[in-house]
Design a protein around this motif. Structure first.
Motif, short mmCIF file in Angstrom:
data_model
loop_
_atom_site.label_atom_id
_atom_site.label_comp_id
_atom_site.label_asym_id
_atom_site.label_seq_id
_atom_site.Cartn_x
_atom_site.Cartn_y
_atom_site.Cartn_z
N PRO A 193 8.63 6.01 -2.08
CA PRO A 193 8.41 5.60 -3.46
C PRO A 193 8.72 4.11 -3.65
N CYS A 194 7.76 3.38 -4.23
CA CYS A 194 7.93 1.93 -4.32
C CYS A 194 6.95 1.34 -5.32
N THR A 195 7.14 0.05 -5.57
CA THR A 195 6.15 -0.77 -6.27
C THR A 195 5.49 -1.65 -5.22
N ALA A 196 4.17 -1.55 -5.08
CA ALA A 196 3.45 -2.29 -4.06
C ALA A 196 2.61 -3.38 -4.73
N VAL A 197 2.70 -4.60 -4.20
CA VAL A 197 2.04 -5.75 -4.81
C VAL A 197 0.93 -6.24 -3.88
N PHE A 198 -0.26 -6.42 -4.45
CA PHE A 198 -1.42 -6.90 -3.71
C PHE A 198 -2.08 -8.04 -4.48
N GLY A 199 -2.74 -8.94 -3.77
CA GLY A 199 -3.43 -10.04 -4.41
C GLY A 199 -4.80 -9.63 -4.91
N THR A 230 -6.27 3.56 5.41
CA THR A 230 -5.46 4.31 6.37
C THR A 230 -4.14 3.59 6.64
N VAL A 231 -4.19 2.31 6.95
CA VAL A 231 -2.95 1.63 7.30
C VAL A 231 -2.03 1.50 6.10
N VAL A 232 -2.59 1.26 4.91
CA VAL A 232 -1.73 1.14 3.74
C VAL A 232 -1.12 2.49 3.37
N THR A 233 -1.87 3.56 3.54
CA THR A 233 -1.30 4.89 3.31
C THR A 233 -0.17 5.15 4.30
N LYS A 234 -0.32 4.73 5.54
CA LYS A 234 0.77 4.84 6.51
C LYS A 234 1.99 4.05 6.03
N LEU A 235 1.76 2.83 5.54
CA LEU A 235 2.88 2.03 5.05
C LEU A 235 3.56 2.70 3.87
N PHE A 236 2.77 3.26 2.97
CA PHE A 236 3.36 3.99 1.84
C PHE A 236 4.19 5.17 2.34
N LEU A 249 0.30 9.67 -4.62
CA LEU A 249 1.36 8.95 -3.91
C LEU A 249 2.34 8.33 -4.91
N PRO A 250 3.63 8.35 -4.59
CA PRO A 250 4.65 7.85 -5.52
C PRO A 250 4.77 6.33 -5.46
#
Length: 299
Positions: free
Chosen positions: A147-153, A136-142, A172-173
């Motif tokens: 549109p972006c490149t999102a980096v996660f560990g 939920t929170v990451v979808t809000k951030l998106f 999602l873009p």
């Protein structure tokens, strides 16, 4: 990046400000990168921002301790917070988005992103609602960043898998990129929660990486029995952990656990979650991808 030209990130606190900055960057033809964090930044987080800088021209780092991903008996209230200290570390970042809980969950908020089978195993049974809160929170951030490149560990391997599924299922873009686990020289996976560990607990926590490295070395030598691989990781952890949530060998994509009597294929995820003292730690290795030497160099 030239250290003489280190950035001082602009800090914004509202979704509207963050969206406007990202929209303006795209209008200028810049690719936007996003690194979602909960703050208490360490070298592992900074490696994510460096990768984002390679992938994008305008990098956003969110700092938000998200209440919906914590259970009632977890460490939301004591989770380390140091916004000013974090901002000074973010030399690869153009924008820091540091909203309040009220900004991210305004009055009347009731929408949640439900996740499916990827959240049913590993951490899922031990942290009810956790992955729904993360999704939920990451979808809000998106939605805020666009549109972006999102980096996660990759230390949060299950989280990464869930978020890739969210992006695919909701069209999602966003391009989701995973970064290899960053480790201390002795093999301990970097984590904000490591700050909770006493020196004695810090030494015990090395059991996770030692167990994973032992299993990875056996896999490299040809071992494919899931139970044998699991036991190699389990034994050192069981010797020192206060409690163990799981030590599991699972399908690397679907995250469905293998029975101990099963044989794994060319790739499998071996994941651990346990408590050392009161601190919950997680770690993992993707057998068939990650070498034992990448966990503990001298192993």
């Amino acid at each position: 990046m030239d250290p003489k030209k280190a950035r001082r990130a602009v800090v914004v606190t509202t979704p509207a400000e963050a969206r406007a900055a990202c929209d303006e960057a795209r209008k200028r033809g810049l690719r936007v990168g996003l690194v979602p964090t909960m703050g208490a930044l360490h070298e592992g987080h900074l490696a994510l921002t460096r990768l984002a800088r390679q992938k994008a021209d305008f990098v956003v780092c969110s700092i938000f301790v998200n209440p919906t991903q914590f259970g009632p008996n977890e460490d939301f209230d004591r989770y380390p917070r140091d916004l000013e200290g974090d901002v000074t570390k973010l030399t690869e970042v153009d924008l820091v988005f540091a909203p309040s809980v009220q900004a991210m969950y305004p009055p009347g908020d009731e929408t949640r992103v439900r996740v499916g089978a990827l959240a049913e195993h590993l951490c899922g049974p031990h942290r009810p609602g956790h992955f729904e809160g993360v999704a939920t929170v990451v979808t809000k951030l998106f939605g805020v960043v666009g549109p972006c490149t999102a980096v996660f560990g990759k230390k949060d391997y299950q989280q990464l898998a869930v978020l890739r599924r969210v992006v695919t299922d909701l069209f999602l873009p966003v391009d989701v990129v995973g970064h290899p686990i960053l480790r201390e020289p002795d093999g301990l996976a970097m984590s904000s929660r490591n700050a909770y560990l006493s020196p004695e607990e810090r030494a015990k926590a090395l059991s996770l990486s030692h167990g994973l490295a032992a299993a990875a070395r056996a896999f490299e030598a040809g071992e494919r029995r899931a139970g044998t691989l699991r036991e190699l990781a389990y034994a050192p952890v069981a010797a020192v952990a206060t409690s163990i949530d799981y030590v599991t060998v699972a399908d690397a994509d679907a995250l469905v656990p293998f029975a101990d009597g099963a044989s794994v294929g060319a790739r499998a995820t071996l994941a651990i979650a346990c408590r050392v003292g009161k601190t919950r730690l997680i770690d993992n290795v993707v057998l068939g991808e990650d070498l034992a030497s990448s966990i503990i160099p001298a192993f």
